[in-house]
Design an enzyme around this catalytic site. Structure first.
Site, PDB file in Angstrom:
ATOM      1  N   HIS A  23       0.846  -1.224  -0.085  1.00 58.02           N
ATOM      2  CA  HIS A  23      -0.092  -0.141   0.102  1.00 58.02           C
ATOM      3  C   HIS A  23       0.868   1.314   0.032  1.00 58.02           C
ATOM      4  O   HIS A  23       1.923   1.157   0.692  1.00 58.02           O
ATOM      5  CB  HIS A  23      -1.022   0.077   1.343  1.00 58.02           C
ATOM      6  CG  HIS A  23      -1.552  -1.423   1.513  1.00 58.02           C
ATOM      7  ND1 HIS A  23      -2.822  -1.653   0.565  1.00 58.02           N
ATOM      8  CD2 HIS A  23      -1.651  -2.044   2.479  1.00 58.02           C
ATOM      9  CE1 HIS A  23      -3.005  -2.906   0.911  1.00 58.02           C
ATOM     10  NE2 HIS A  23      -2.544  -3.031   2.138  1.00 58.02           N
ATOM     11  N   GLU A  80      -2.219  -0.434   8.137  1.00 57.51           N
ATOM     12  CA  GLU A  80      -3.137  -1.237   8.762  1.00 57.51           C
ATOM     13  C   GLU A  80      -2.556  -1.929   9.953  1.00 57.51           C
ATOM     14  O   GLU A  80      -1.331  -2.006  10.034  1.00 57.51           O
ATOM     15  CB  GLU A  80      -3.925  -1.871   7.665  1.00 57.51           C
ATOM     16  CG  GLU A  80      -2.957  -2.804   6.980  1.00 57.51           C
ATOM     17  CD  GLU A  80      -3.410  -3.666   5.730  1.00 57.51           C
ATOM     18  OE1 GLU A  80      -4.370  -2.950   5.259  1.00 57.51           O
ATOM     19  OE2 GLU A  80      -2.715  -4.439   5.280  1.00 57.51           O
ATOM     20  N   HIS A 120       3.662  -7.376   1.775  1.00 58.67           N
ATOM     21  CA  HIS A 120       2.953  -8.353   2.644  1.00 58.67           C
ATOM     22  C   HIS A 120       2.046  -9.379   1.822  1.00 58.67           C
ATOM     23  O   HIS A 120       1.659  -8.956   0.694  1.00 58.67           O
ATOM     24  CB  HIS A 120       2.111  -7.366   3.846  1.00 58.67           C
ATOM     25  CG  HIS A 120       1.141  -6.473   3.201  1.00 58.67           C
ATOM     26  ND1 HIS A 120       1.392  -5.446   2.930  1.00 58.67           N
ATOM     27  CD2 HIS A 120      -0.142  -6.713   3.119  1.00 58.67           C
ATOM     28  CE1 HIS A 120       0.372  -4.512   2.452  1.00 58.67           C
ATOM     29  NE2 HIS A 120      -0.775  -5.700   2.540  1.00 58.67           N
ATOM     30  N   ARG A 159      -1.004  -4.953  -6.334  1.00 59.31           N
ATOM     31  CA  ARG A 159      -0.843  -6.155  -6.214  1.00 59.31           C
ATOM     32  C   ARG A 159       0.391  -6.425  -7.082  1.00 59.31           C
ATOM     33  O   ARG A 159       0.713  -5.967  -8.116  1.00 59.31           O
ATOM     34  CB  ARG A 159      -1.959  -7.141  -6.942  1.00 59.31           C
ATOM     35  CG  ARG A 159      -3.155  -7.325  -6.267  1.00 59.31           C
ATOM     36  CD  ARG A 159      -4.032  -8.268  -6.938  1.00 59.31           C
ATOM     37  NE  ARG A 159      -5.256  -8.215  -6.663  1.00 59.31           N
ATOM     38  CZ  ARG A 159      -6.312  -7.675  -7.522  1.00 59.31           C
ATOM     39  NH1 ARG A 159      -5.935  -6.830  -8.477  1.00 59.31           N
ATOM     40  NH2 ARG A 159      -7.441  -7.506  -7.032  1.00 59.31           N
TER      41      ARG A 159
END
Length: 288
Positions: free
Chosen positions: A81, A98, A156, A176
């Site tokens: 991200h 997050e 991740h 992605r």
């Protein structure tokens, strides 16, 4: 002598303000190829499509945080991200960071967080194209109660056999990098531009449900996350905040006279009356 209408309205308004406002956020089931057909019964879904995520949403589209439950039967894509600056340059309102809290997992379940060694952008691109990126990822075993902060730029992936709660900045942006051959769009150029191509250097926080762990987020996270535990009938002191995302992990009770239970997510404030009827662990998220 009856009170005038204006005075009645003022008294009622003061009473509501003193109690606080509680809104139950609505769950939205999101189908994913790596999701599960059958979810635990508290999440209310049995159907033909594999559900990978439940998003808890309110009427406002601009809430700063989004709470999710994630359910995996296969590995998620290897992804990243962007931070605020890179996201804003792409026309988005901000970046995405997050925190994952592991609720349950199968034996041998793993998370991929960061790389196992530093590499150059050229090496990383080649690994993403030929699939050897799987060997570059630092795959770690997980257990219920593990908590990970995923800063922007962290490469991740969530492995198979995991159920977790995720609290994130409310921006829907994921690049992605690799998807195990699934026919979905990749974003290698954008992802490579924001990826931190080195090992993840943050220790895991282990905070099992059933313990009052207090703050489980790092000081540099864009939001504050607590794991709290209360016994039946215990008085609850809520954080001093206008918005609190209350996600019960077990137990039951009432908020301002309305019932809550495991599988819910509520948006409440510091003046709400939170009643504990059966022992409860919960995540409480707030923003600065």
């Amino acid at each position: 002598m009856p009170l005038p209408d204006k005075r009645i309205a003022a008294v009622l308004q003061d009473k509501v303000a003193s109690v606080g406002v509680a809104r139950k956020l609505q769950p939205r089931h999101v189908a994913k190829p790596w999701g599960r057909i059958n979810l635990p019964s508290v999440f209310g879904h049995i159907g033909p499509d594999p559900i990978g995520e439940i998003w808890y949403e309110g009427e406002e589209s601009d809430l700063p945080l989004l709470v999710k439950h994630i359910f995996t039967s296969e590995r998620l894509s290897i992804q990243v991200h962007p931070g605020d600056a890179a996201a804003i340059a792409e026309g988005l309102p901000g970046g995405k960071e997050e925190i994952w809290y592991i609720l349950d997992c199968e034996p041998g379940a793993r998370l991929g967080i960061g790389l196992n060694r530093a590499v150059s952008p050229e090496q990383f691109r080649a690994a993403a194209l030929d699939g050897s990126i799987e060997q570059l990822i630092n795959w770690q075993p997980v257990r219920p109660g593990d908590c990970y902060f995923i800063p922007a730029g962290t490469v991740h992936a969530i492995g198979a056999g995991i159920m977790l709660a995720e609290v994130q900045q409310n921006v829907d942006v994921t690049y992605r990098l690799y998807d195990y051959g699934r026919p979905r769009e990749l974003h290698l150029d954008q992802g490579l531009a924001v990826s931190h191509l080195a090992p993840y250097d943050r220790p895991v926080v282990h905070a099992p449900s059933g313990q009052d762990a207090g703050c489980i987020s790092p000081s540099n996270a864009p939001f504050h996350l607590e794991l709290r535990h209360w016994q039946s009938g215990e008085h609850v002191q809520l954080p001093n905040a206008r918005r609190i995302w209350f996600t019960p992990l077990d137990g039951s009770g009432m908020i301002n006279g309305a019932p809550w239970a495991k599988g819910d997510c509520w948006l409440i404030d510091q003046n709400c009356r939170l009643q504990i009827d059966t022992p409860c662990s919960a995540l409480l998220a707030t923003t600065p």
